[in-house]
Design an enzyme around this catalytic site. Structure first.
Site, PDB file in Angstrom:
ATOM      1  N   ASP A   1       0.848  -1.195   0.000  1.00 22.35           N
ATOM      2  CA  ASP A   1       0.000   0.000   0.000  1.00 22.35           C
ATOM      3  C   ASP A   1       0.885   1.247   0.000  1.00 22.35           C
ATOM      4  O   ASP A   1       2.113   1.166   0.145  1.00 22.35           O
ATOM      5  CB  ASP A   1      -0.897  -0.038   1.242  1.00 22.35           C
ATOM      6  CG  ASP A   1      -2.047   0.950   1.180  1.00 22.35           C
ATOM      7  OD1 ASP A   1      -2.340   1.484   0.095  1.00 22.35           O
ATOM      8  OD2 ASP A   1      -2.667   1.181   2.245  1.00 22.35           O
TER       9      ASP A   1
ATOM     10  N   GLU B   1       2.647   5.119  -4.138  1.00 22.82           N
ATOM     11  CA  GLU B   1       2.652   6.031  -5.296  1.00 22.82           C
ATOM     12  C   GLU B   1       4.024   6.712  -5.529  1.00 22.82           C
ATOM     13  O   GLU B   1       4.270   7.088  -6.679  1.00 22.82           O
ATOM     14  CB  GLU B   1       1.577   7.109  -5.109  1.00 22.82           C
ATOM     15  CG  GLU B   1       0.169   6.593  -5.207  1.00 22.82           C
ATOM     16  CD  GLU B   1      -0.247   5.759  -3.991  1.00 22.82           C
ATOM     17  OE1 GLU B   1      -0.982   4.780  -4.179  1.00 22.82           O
ATOM     18  OE2 GLU B   1       0.185   6.073  -2.871  1.00 22.82           O
TER      19      GLU B   1
ATOM     20  N   ASP C   1      -9.243   3.967  -1.686  1.00 25.89           N
ATOM     21  CA  ASP C   1     -10.036   4.437  -0.539  1.00 25.89           C
ATOM     22  C   ASP C   1     -11.335   5.084  -1.012  1.00 25.89           C
ATOM     23  O   ASP C   1     -11.451   6.311  -1.137  1.00 25.89           O
ATOM     24  CB  ASP C   1      -9.219   5.428   0.285  1.00 25.89           C
ATOM     25  CG  ASP C   1      -7.992   4.791   0.911  1.00 25.89           C
ATOM     26  OD1 ASP C   1      -7.899   3.555   0.900  1.00 25.89           O
ATOM     27  OD2 ASP C   1      -7.132   5.533   1.408  1.00 25.89           O
TER      28      ASP C   1
END
Length: 698
Positions: A240, A243, A377
């Site tokens: 997770d 980015e 999300d």
């Protein structure tokens, strides 16, 4: 430009970058265009053309000529890398929550699913399990290692799995924390403008980041995953925040101390200097040394407000070391999540010697070769169910068919009705997981009696259909065809299908038409001109080529079988994929308007890396006249041998005449029943590995 923006946001750049488009023309032909470029860009769409405004890289275009949409996607996937063949258990149901305070809570969730008679294959741990949010650690108070080990062993004895999260940020400047010491000593991290470790801030506080493009970073990651596996035998990993996400916009070198989990940047200024290693960086711009990556001449529309490129990320004049060559973050920012997922899959398969499960948030073309993905999300709001369908269709076209969204929503409090409708559609995502955030009401599926009852039923429908999903996964992994498809894939010359994004197809077999509006008890369903049959009672749909209002009370999701398809399912679906696979197969044969039907079945042990040879592959073909029909199987290979059932005990014939006589060439027919809508044939001694022909006459 990959950016940590919640998926609940609309009309902005999110976690992944995929410069590919698929166009379908009025005549039904399709083509695709892919720009292989990892730099930031704006793509401006107008009615008759696209404009690419890219701030670097190479104009490396690939044009895929189709001529149909499925061929375009196959051609694209053969360039970027065919999707990963997922382990069978990954198609089971998953439960996660950020905010499981201790192991006892996790254990109770697993027990409650069983008590509620709701299928559950995999339980997940978010960052709660870590010792003050540090990767590769276990909270000694709330997740004691010995108890986690016992819990994981218990899960495995129940044929269930455990997946845990890892973020890329490694707690900085903590000499008592061995993962930091190892990374600092091997140099496999992202460097800042001065040639020091780039320092950001994530959950554990100030952090540095492994560089998955560098051999040092790759070696470091594999070693840490191996050491973690030695403590707890986890079954998969969730990577997770890749980015890469940073709670500061750029580097934080003078930050005040911040408590763990603080999302407020501790920095007010930065001590960066102009990049002193400029001459060593791979720059191919006309401006040469005068180029300042932090202020490019064109500002892309980052975060919809032209934010600087380091907004919630790494400074773009930070750099990565690839085989001794320094490469700017500016050029490879969008590759971070892809490279982390790639190294994670490679490591896991070297440990297990079987197929891995990895889930990533950030993605780029070819991510599907290495990993599954979820849409990020989202929110517990009705529009987000709709967006989940759009996202699922998009990512299947983009080469990541193992895709899903957080069922019942991640942000905000969900409601009973919303969760009921969401599990109905979410049961047909390829990746099906309930996940919510800390501070909102718990939303495990057993929390409401209505949702519990619906979930127990519809997840069993899913578990019975996993042979279909798994066969489609095999087709994706070997040809590039998507698992979930828009209606225009099968009906390209019907202009009405092009804009439909509230219905979808599972392969070319089943159409899902969910209710996704609050308070609705019916849904408008468009039926393209074909033979369609109700999934539940096999009755023929009599109105085609138009939109029909279908009753759909809260406990019901409309499902339809497309004529021309043959698919296998499992009888008596159980609470795990393992137990369900012990039960025999059903074969459903649905005839099209030409009285033909075809299909296939792929079966292996669900884990082997050698799935292309240690597997059984069967093709089905059926045809019918007004007085005689046949169903024949061809065993293309018969390499599976194992504990799971290969027996076929039931065949359903839909859309053909009512027979007076039925025979089979191998095995036995123990009886058959003719209903108004179909004929059911009961079998014994019939195996998928032995070819057979069923013949029926009147």
């Amino acid at each position: 430009w990959n950016h940590d923006t919640p998926a609940a946001s609309t009309n902005t750049n999110l976690y992944g970058a995929h410069p590919f488009y698929l166009q379908i023309l009025e005549n039904g032909n399709s083509h695709g265009v892919f720009l292989l470029n990892s730099n930031g860009m704006d793509i401006i769409y107008e009615s008759d053309h696209l404009t690419y405004n890219t701030i670097g890289g190479v104009l490396d275009f690939y044009i895929f000529i189709g001529p149909d949409a499925d061929s375009v996607v196959q051609q694209y996937n053969n360039v970027i890398g065919l999707p990963h063949m997922q382990p069978y258990w990954a198609f089971g149901f998953h439960q996660c929550r950020y905010g499981m305070p201790n192991l006892e809570y996790v254990e109770q969730v697993v027990a409650n699913y069983s008590a509620a008679n709701i299928p559950l294959d995999t339980i997940w741990s978010d960052i709660d399990y870590m010792d003050v949010y540090k990767d590769f650690t276990w909270d000694p108070v709330n997740y004691p290692l010995d108890q986690v080990q016992s819990f994981t062993n218990q899960l495995h004895s129940q044929n269930q799995q455990y997946v845990i999260i890892l973020d890329p940020g490694i707690k900085y400047n903590d000499t008592s924390y061995s993962p930091y010491v190892s990374l600092a000593s091997n140099g496999g991290y992202v460097y800042d403008v001065n040639g020091d470790p780039f320092v950001g801030q994530v959950w554990p506080g100030y952090t540095i980041f492994p560089d998955f493009l560098s051999t040092g970073g790759q070696t470091y990651w594999q070693e840490q995953l191996s050491q973690l596996l030695a403590t707890v035998p986890y079954d998969g990993l969730w990577v997770d925040m890749n980015e890469v996400s940073n709670f500061c916009s750029g580097e934080c070198l003078d930050g005040a101390p911040v408590p763990p989990s603080s999302t407020t940047c501790g920095c007010t200024t930065s001590s960066k200097s102009f990049f002193s290693k400029q001459d060593n960086i791979m720059i191919v711009y006309d401006d040469g040394d005068s180029f300042d990556p932090e202020n490019p001449p064109y500002a892309i529309n980052n975060n919809e407000v032209h934010d600087p490129l380091n907004n919630k990320g790494i400074d773009v004049n930070a750099y990565h070391n690839v085989n001794g060559v320094d490469i700017l973050e500016y050029d490879v920012h969008n590759l971070y999540g892809l490279t982390e997922a790639r190294e994670t899959r490679i490591a896991l398969e070297s440990f297990y010697n079987e197929r891995s499960f990895v889930l990533t948030r950030s993605s780029f073309p070819s991510s599907g070769r290495w990993t599954a993905h979820w849409t990020g999300d989202n929110a517990s709001q009705w529009p987000d169910i709709y967006y989940s369908i759009v996202g699922m269709l998009n990512f299947n076209i983009l080469g990541i068919p193992m895709i899903g969204s957080d069922i019942c929503g991640f942000l905000d409090d969900t409601t009973e009705e919303l969760c009921a409708r969401w599990i109905e559609v979410g049961s047909f995502y390829p990746f099906s997981r309930n996940h919510d955030t800390i501070g909102v009401i718990p939303q495990e599926l057993y929390r409401w009696p209505t949702v519990s009852e619906i979930s127990s039923y519809i997840l069993r429908v899913r578990y019975s259909l996993i042979p279909l999903y798994y066969t489609l996964n095999y087709e994706a992994a070997t040809t590039g065809s998507p698992i979930i498809r828009p209606l225009f894939f099968e009906f390209p010359t019907d202009p009405n299908t092009v804009s439909i994004d509230r219905q979808f197809l599972v392969g070319n077999a089943i159409m899902v038409a969910p209710v996704i509006d609050e308070g609705a008890t019916s849904v408008s369903v468009y039926f393209p001109n074909a033979n369609w049959y109700d999934f539940y009672d096999y009755s023929a749909v009599t109105t085609v080529g138009q939109t029909v209002t279908v009753d759909a009370p809260l406990e019901f999701i409309p499902l339809y079988i497309l004529g021309g398809s043959i698919f296998a399912s499992r009888t008596d679906p159980a609470l795990t994929t393992y137990a369900t696979r012990m039960n025999p197969f059903n074969i459903t044969v649905a005839f099209d308007s030409s009285n033909q039907a075809t299909g296939s079945l792929f079966m292996d042990d669900g884990r082997t890396l050698d799935y292309e040879t240690q597997s059984t592959i069967v093709s089905f073909k059926a045809s019918s006249t007004s007085s005689r029909g046949t169903l024949s199987t061809s065993v293309l290979q018969n390499g599976y041998s194992g504990e799971f059932s290969t027996e076929i005990t039931n065949i359903a014939l839909i859309g053909t005449f009512a027979p007076n006589s039925i025979t089979i060439s191998s095995g036995f027919i123990t009886g058959y029943t003719v209903f108004n809508t179909h004929t059911e044939i009961n079998l014994s001694g019939v195996d998928i590995g032995t070819p057979f022909t069923v013949t029926w006459t009147n």
